[in-house]
Design an enzyme around this catalytic site. Sequence first.
Site, PDB file in Angstrom:
ATOM      1  CD  GLU A 169      -2.635   0.907   2.737  1.00  0.00           C
ATOM      2  OE1 GLU A 169      -3.619   1.647   2.896  1.00  0.00           O
ATOM      3  OE2 GLU A 169      -2.281   0.036   3.573  1.00  0.00           O
ATOM      4  CE  LYS A 194      -7.207   1.116   3.625  1.00  0.00           C
ATOM      5  NZ  LYS A 194      -5.946   1.413   4.377  1.00  0.00           N
ATOM      6  CB  CYS A 227      -4.617  -2.051   4.178  1.00  0.00           C
ATOM      7  SG  CYS A 227      -3.865  -2.223   5.830  1.00  0.00           S
ATOM      8  CE1 TYR A 283     -23.704 -55.140  -6.005  1.00  0.00           C
ATOM      9  CE2 TYR A 283     -24.671 -57.334  -6.250  1.00  0.00           C
ATOM     10  CZ  TYR A 283     -24.813 -55.953  -6.164  1.00  0.00           C
ATOM     11  OH  TYR A 283     -26.055 -55.385  -6.244  1.00  0.00           O
TER      12      TYR A 283
END
Length: 644
Positions: free
Chosen positions: A45, A113, A168, A477
């Site tokens: 950022e 943001k 953020c 089976y």
Amino acid sequence: MHGFYRIAACVPQLKVADVSYNVDKIVAQMRSPEIRDAAAVLFPELAVTAYSCGDLFHNSALLDAAEAAVRKIAEHCADGTLYVVGMPVRWQGRLFNAALVFQNGGLLGIVPKSNLPNYREFYEKRYFSSGFGIRGASVDFAGFGNVPFGTDLIFDVSSEFRVGIEICEDMWTTIPPSSNLALNGATLLLNPSASNELVGKAEYRKELVRTQSARCVAAYAYVSAGVHESTTDTVCGGHAIVAENGSVLLDSERFSRVGEIHTADVDLRRICAARLSDSPYAAGVEVAPVRDFRFVKANAVPDVKQLKRRIAPRPFVPSDRALRDFRCREIFSIQSAGLAKRIEHTSAKKLVIGISGGLDSTLALLVCVNTLKLLNRPADDVIAVTMPGFGTTDRTYNNAVGLCRELGTSLLEISIREACLEHFRSIGHDPENHNVVYENSQARERTQILLDLANRENGIAVGTGDLSESAMGWCTYNGDHISMYSVNCSVPKTLIRYVIEWVGDNSSGEIRRILQDIIDTPVSPELLPAEKDGTIRQKTEDIIGPYEIHDFFLYHFLKYGASPEKLLFLAESAFHGEYSPDKLKQFLKTFLRRFFSQQFKRSCMPDGPKVGTISLSPRGDWRMPSDASASLWFADLEQNGISL
């Protein structure tokens, strides 16, 4: 490559408010050979200016320098990689904390943001405006005209590679923007951050990334600013995290004094498959409140040339011992709880179980004894029946009998040899012909004994077959395929050994010794006569291939819908040459052939508890026609140049 993409999280060195220095460091990392094959590269950022400029964000010199630097950054984004760089952006008389997305020398879009922290040490509303509600806008920025601007952007490379961005604090909110981004198609979520370090915060931050990736059924990459941000009041650590649908792939070391580049390979094809079949994602999309997202077309991104990600060879088995022990305890508890409920519902007086000294019957026996303990009933309410046949060996017989005596169960021995020989005479079968009739008649004779004993004792016959055998149809089976309750039905063979080992570790010395020898005994139905030296002749894994391979194929085939080509690629990556490519192809052919042809056995499986995310119950997880063709899956391999 098979849906894998490399994501890089970069923490450049910086100087607060020194744009020229910061851009040089960012560009240097862009040029690094470490990110050559990266599809997306994420910087922190406000990396261009530093996050901690304070009131300097109000100064035009700083903002002008940042905007002028965009051209230089773009020049070094000439390849197909998507680069995400944080910086301040002016628009319509307001300042935004934004992430800029670059590719092929151009600026694809700008995401502001939305959620601005303004409490304790954070003062973002003093400098920035929120991007919340900005949708459908564009901006002429740094000479790049008509650049999409807003919180409604998804960068569209392909149907499996779609990028959404939040910044953020956005991730820390009650409803993160990434949730809506994911619900509108983003498979990769990126978060440039400048989160500071506090005691315990890193672990919480990692958990947020992990759980958000799980909720969104997405890959999520996060990177925060490093230690060169201002330390006037706080310290940043440069934390890089990458998670994929709830699993953390990268959790970096923090507090490095030099620039750091961290990479992780995410599987976005797997994300797409999980959204289709293994999550509530579709239901979430149906009620998503926001749908008007803009898809910004991006060019193809670089392929991963060589996978760096570890592919677990035993996906059902945790590699961490503590986690594995916890998982075994959970499985054992689920099995016991399921059986206890069935006993209470049926008012069963006894539990009847066939014991062979093999893995499956051993785990089922241990579950039976533990269940009766939970119900405050004696262990001798378990009637364990050993039924020696033509292939029974002394080793398995002695282990079965010894374990029952140590556990205190009732024990019966009923040989099936004479009954089977009489049956052969009745149907005209030569007992020297050791074909499927010879083998299956023994399994059916044993099942008849157990079911009739359960009727006589007003009890239930407990089945022993496991998930792997059901997948491969490695059962007879209406023989060992049938029971009144099947406690192992969703436990794979590769995990059964560890559950037994965990029980042994929590048992007396003699029980532990017997259980360890059972674990070490080759897997066998013991239906063919033993070798001359008395050892097991019929070894299952020599016939159908290793269970660890088939469990691997089963996991990726069912959970993520992996194609045959990808199954082979994953297996080659996971087993690192332990099996040759030709062997893996042979095993995959066996897996596909048997998985499709043996569905009729799974279509009428007895009840039993689901213990993990994969089950083959026809009432629960797996509904497949018994006559479905495998031709398409074999053709997939042929079309990709893999001949079987």
